[in-house]
Design a protein around this motif. Structure first.
Motif, PDB file in Angstrom:
ATOM      1  N   VAL A 129      83.395  16.297 -23.357  1.00 61.32           N
ATOM      2  CA  VAL A 129      82.016  15.902 -23.424  1.00 61.32           C
ATOM      3  C   VAL A 129      81.553  15.469 -22.164  1.00 61.32           C
ATOM      4  N   LEU A 130      80.294  16.196 -21.903  1.00 59.21           N
ATOM      5  CA  LEU A 130      79.985  16.044 -20.393  1.00 59.21           C
ATOM      6  C   LEU A 130      78.586  15.195 -20.457  1.00 59.21           C
ATOM      7  N   ILE A 131      78.479  14.320 -19.654  1.00 56.45           N
ATOM      8  CA  ILE A 131      77.084  13.453 -19.478  1.00 56.45           C
ATOM      9  C   ILE A 131      76.900  13.475 -18.028  1.00 56.45           C
ATOM     10  N   SER A 132      75.511  12.798 -17.748  1.00 58.30           N
ATOM     11  CA  SER A 132      75.341  12.801 -16.307  1.00 58.30           C
ATOM     12  C   SER A 132      76.227  12.387 -15.461  1.00 58.30           C
ATOM     13  N   ARG A 133      76.739  11.055 -16.047  1.00 57.70           N
ATOM     14  CA  ARG A 133      77.831  10.319 -15.120  1.00 57.70           C
ATOM     15  C   ARG A 133      79.016  11.143 -14.790  1.00 57.70           C
ATOM     16  N   SER A 134      79.444  12.148 -15.715  1.00 62.35           N
ATOM     17  CA  SER A 134      80.439  12.974 -15.498  1.00 62.35           C
ATOM     18  C   SER A 134      80.412  13.624 -14.094  1.00 62.35           C
ATOM     19  N   MET A 135      79.078  14.072 -13.821  1.00 59.31           N
ATOM     20  CA  MET A 135      78.863  14.980 -12.378  1.00 59.31           C
ATOM     21  C   MET A 135      78.994  13.879 -11.201  1.00 59.31           C
ATOM     22  N   CYS A 136      78.820  12.563 -11.346  1.00 57.64           N
ATOM     23  CA  CYS A 136      78.754  11.560 -10.331  1.00 57.64           C
ATOM     24  C   CYS A 136      80.105  11.731  -9.603  1.00 57.64           C
ATOM     25  N   GLU A 137      81.123  12.196 -10.278  1.00 57.07           N
ATOM     26  CA  GLU A 137      82.495  12.198  -9.527  1.00 57.07           C
ATOM     27  C   GLU A 137      82.358  13.151  -8.199  1.00 57.07           C
ATOM     28  N   LEU A 138      81.264  13.946  -8.400  1.00 52.52           N
ATOM     29  CA  LEU A 138      81.281  15.209  -7.324  1.00 52.52           C
ATOM     30  C   LEU A 138      80.836  14.420  -5.890  1.00 52.52           C
ATOM     31  N   HIS A 139      79.799  13.567  -6.261  1.00 53.92           N
ATOM     32  CA  HIS A 139      79.286  12.450  -4.982  1.00 53.92           C
ATOM     33  C   HIS A 139      79.413  11.310  -5.209  1.00 53.92           C
ATOM     34  N   ALA A 140      80.839  10.798  -5.169  1.00 55.14           N
ATOM     35  CA  ALA A 140      81.118   9.614  -5.382  1.00 55.14           C
ATOM     36  C   ALA A 140      80.350   8.404  -4.518  1.00 55.14           C
ATOM     37  N   GLY A 141      79.759   7.416  -4.774  1.00 49.02           N
ATOM     38  CA  GLY A 141      79.152   6.451  -4.136  1.00 49.02           C
ATOM     39  C   GLY A 141      77.790   6.664  -3.684  1.00 49.02           C
ATOM     40  N   ARG A 142      77.299   7.941  -4.382  1.00 46.27           N
ATOM     41  CA  ARG A 142      75.654   8.488  -3.763  1.00 46.27           C
ATOM     42  C   ARG A 142      74.973   8.230  -4.947  1.00 46.27           C
ATOM     43  N   SER A 143      73.840   8.579  -4.849  1.00 46.08           N
ATOM     44  CA  SER A 143      72.672   8.445  -5.996  1.00 46.08           C
ATOM     45  C   SER A 143      73.297   8.850  -7.129  1.00 46.08           C
ATOM     46  N   ILE A 144      73.166   8.034  -8.236  1.00 51.14           N
ATOM     47  CA  ILE A 144      73.516   7.985  -9.533  1.00 51.14           C
ATOM     48  C   ILE A 144      72.435   9.268 -10.045  1.00 51.14           C
ATOM     49  N   ASN A 145      71.518   9.440  -9.809  1.00 47.25           N
ATOM     50  CA  ASN A 145      70.652  10.561 -10.294  1.00 47.25           C
ATOM     51  C   ASN A 145      71.070  11.990  -9.916  1.00 47.25           C
ATOM     52  N   THR A 146      71.923  12.163  -9.128  1.00 47.94           N
ATOM     53  CA  THR A 146      72.422  13.514  -8.802  1.00 47.94           C
ATOM     54  C   THR A 146      73.342  13.879  -9.602  1.00 47.94           C
ATOM     55  N   GLY A 147      73.914  13.238 -10.650  1.00 45.21           N
ATOM     56  CA  GLY A 147      74.854  13.576 -11.559  1.00 45.21           C
ATOM     57  C   GLY A 147      74.209  14.377 -12.633  1.00 45.21           C
ATOM     58  N   GLY A 148      72.868  13.888 -13.163  1.00 46.54           N
ATOM     59  CA  GLY A 148      72.000  14.380 -13.955  1.00 46.54           C
ATOM     60  C   GLY A 148      71.238  15.704 -13.488  1.00 46.54           C
ATOM     61  N   PHE A 149      71.093  15.668 -12.393  1.00 44.01           N
ATOM     62  CA  PHE A 149      70.392  16.947 -11.600  1.00 44.01           C
ATOM     63  C   PHE A 149      71.503  17.885 -11.526  1.00 44.01           C
ATOM     64  N   VAL A 150      72.475  17.599 -11.043  1.00 44.23           N
ATOM     65  CA  VAL A 150      73.376  18.796 -11.183  1.00 44.23           C
ATOM     66  C   VAL A 150      74.037  19.372 -12.557  1.00 44.23           C
ATOM     67  N   LEU A 151      74.063  18.186 -13.561  1.00 43.40           N
ATOM     68  CA  LEU A 151      74.258  18.756 -14.869  1.00 43.40           C
ATOM     69  C   LEU A 151      73.064  19.677 -15.404  1.00 43.40           C
ATOM     70  N   SER A 152      71.840  19.294 -15.224  1.00 41.63           N
ATOM     71  CA  SER A 152      70.684  20.308 -15.231  1.00 41.63           C
ATOM     72  C   SER A 152      70.894  21.640 -14.842  1.00 41.63           C
ATOM     73  N   VAL A 153      71.372  21.628 -13.614  1.00 44.44           N
ATOM     74  CA  VAL A 153      71.400  23.076 -12.793  1.00 44.44           C
ATOM     75  C   VAL A 153      72.594  23.958 -13.494  1.00 44.44           C
ATOM     76  N   LEU A 154      73.687  23.321 -13.748  1.00 44.63           N
ATOM     77  CA  LEU A 154      74.806  23.704 -14.576  1.00 44.63           C
ATOM     78  C   LEU A 154      74.268  24.231 -16.018  1.00 44.63           C
ATOM     79  N   LYS A 155      73.450  23.596 -16.698  1.00 47.54           N
ATOM     80  CA  LYS A 155      72.769  23.808 -17.728  1.00 47.54           C
ATOM     81  C   LYS A 155      72.002  25.205 -17.724  1.00 47.54           C
ATOM     82  N   HIS A 156      71.146  25.243 -16.675  1.00 46.62           N
ATOM     83  CA  HIS A 156      70.211  26.499 -16.241  1.00 46.62           C
ATOM     84  C   HIS A 156      71.238  27.714 -15.916  1.00 46.62           C
ATOM     85  N   LEU A 157      72.221  27.364 -15.213  1.00 46.25           N
ATOM     86  CA  LEU A 157      72.974  28.446 -14.660  1.00 46.25           C
ATOM     87  C   LEU A 157      73.937  28.997 -15.959  1.00 46.25           C
ATOM     88  N   GLY A 158      74.092  28.488 -17.069  1.00 46.38           N
ATOM     89  CA  GLY A 158      74.747  28.687 -18.403  1.00 46.38           C
ATOM     90  C   GLY A 158      76.191  28.477 -18.317  1.00 46.38           C
TER      91      GLY A 158
END
Length: 128
Positions: free
Chosen positions: A55-84
């Protein structure tokens, strides 16, 4: 490309590490007011997350940029959805899951083949 909420448009970039040619992803711009980390995340790290989290949620992607803006996880997840690479879970529309048989490398190379190295997509009615 639009955010998961559909309230802003995102621009992302896919790039290669010049030393080992590995693929990376970063958020470049957001038309909304949300802050984000604009550093590249490795495709290997993205695959490690999407392949091991059923199960992936926006916080799952926060691991990629630990300690950075929490918004980034949701934005990355959105891109991954767009890419398929991920899709909305059929049982819970707030959850995402890996599209079986896909990898970040496959979807990134496909996007690059289509000239989609840096892309902005705006929300369309019915897409949310």
């Amino acid at each position: 490309m639009f955010s998961l909420s559909g309230q802003s448009s995102l621009t992302y970039a896919i790039g290669r590490n010049p030393e080992d040619q590995s693929l990376h992803l970063r958020i470049v711009a957001n038309t909304g007011g949300g802050m984000f980390c604009d550093e590249f995340a490795s495709g290997d790290a993205i695959d490690a997350i999407v392949q091991t989290h059923p199960v992936l949620i926006s916080r799952s992607m926060c691991e990629l940029h630990a300690g950075r803006s929490i918004n980034t996880g949701g934005f990355v997840l959105s891109v991954l959805k767009h890419l398929g690479l991920v899709r909305v879970n059929a049982e819970n529309s707030r959850h995402h899951e890996l599209v079986p048989g896909t990898t970040f490398e496959e979807v990134a190379l496909s996007a690059m083949d289509q000239g989609d190295k840096r892309k902005t997509i705006k929300p369309k009615k019915g897409d949310i």
